[in-house]
Design an enzyme around this catalytic site. Structure first.
Site: not given
Length: 299
Positions: A154, A243, A273
């Site tokens: 991320s 995501d 995600h």
């Protein structure tokens, strides 16, 4: 939400962490929520040979080793959490699994968080940790300063991508880069996938906290897509179909490939995600981890 698109394990996983609307006032609760959800999301981690806290050039970090050899290759890992949440504890399980599966050491960096410490604090902290890995102190920990990969999930994927480019510009050769569901594009032009976990308003909060209005987000340290991508180390980019960051991660993988960089890009269908961190919830997390370990074996 189209139920047919969502993996059954993803549907269950979305109920694990208590969602806290993100504002400056609620940020402490959001940080605590991520910490509290970690045991259920990540589960038990393997016992490995050595886990120690180190001072990596003035940056707190945690070093994982599952081998007793000298000159071990090492992954420099930046945790996710939108640059504002997460820490070495929320990613302890993932780093233990990665060290055990790959045979590489893992240095997890506890970089400074925004908004208290906006850009360039996190980027600088990861850079300092990389410099420490290339110095004499890392060798005293049995690490090979000439065989380093960068990785992150991320927002940590963003930090890893920026660190790889900065290293190239400084003439430092890295073994590779691993980008897991990475944040890449500050334009924040996201698809309508809010119902699958991470949503557009959260991402706008993260970007505003990390690079507040007034900061030039077109610079390569914030927008890796604007950088010259030639000569970067080989990359693995993992994305998830549902995501909202998948498109920008795949655009970055395509940009690397067009620049002549060796890239392996994998999209996991029906997933959300940052599923690879949630090893207690997703069978696919273990598959992704095995892919990463296989790549590290080749690097």
């Amino acid at each position: 939400m189209d139920p047919s698109r969502l993996h059954p394990q993803a549907r269950a996983a979305m109920q694990v962490q208590q969602r806290v609307p993100l504002t400056r006032a609620t940020l402490p609760a959001a940080r605590l929520s991520m910490v509290q959800a970690t045991p259920a999301e990540v589960g038990s981690a393997p016992a490995i040979r050595s886990v120690v806290t180190v001072d990596a050039g003035g940056v707190p970090a945690r070093l994982y080793r599952d081998r007793d050899h000298d000159a071990m290759p090492v992954v420099l890992y930046a945790h996710g959490g939108g640059w504002v949440t997460g820490n070495v504890d929320t990613h302890d399980g993932l780093c233990r699994h990665l060290a055990a599966a790959s045979g590489w050491a893992v240095l997890s960096v506890d970089y400074r968080l925004a908004p208290e410490h906006p850009y360039p604090a996190a980027v600088d902290d990861v850079a300092r940790a990389l410099a420490w890995l290339r110095g004499p102190e890392a060798a005293r920990h049995g690490l090979d300063p000439g065989r380093i990969a960068v990785a992150g999930d991320s927002a940590g994927g963003h930090l890893a991508a920026v660190t790889a480019r900065r290293a190239r510009d400084a003439g430092t050769r890295l073994a590779g880069q691993i980008l897991i569901c990475p944040v890449i594009d500050p334009a924040a032009d996201y698809p309508a996938l809010d119902e699958y976990g991470l949503d557009r308003e959260e991402m706008r909060f993260f970007w505003d906290a990390f690079a507040p209005p007034g900061v030039d987000r077109t610079q390569p340290d914030l927008d890796p897509l604007r950088a010259d991508l030639s000569g970067l180390p080989p990359a693995v980019v993992i994305t998830a179909e549902l995501d909202l960051l998948s498109t920008e991660g795949e655009r970055y993988a395509a940009g690397l490939l067009a620049a002549g960089v060796a890239v392996t890009a994998v999209r996991y269908q029906g997933l959300i995600h940052n599923f690879p961190r949630k090893l207690a919830l997703f069978d696919a997390a273990h598959v992704a981890l095995a892919q990463l370990a296989a790549v590290l074996h080749r690097w």
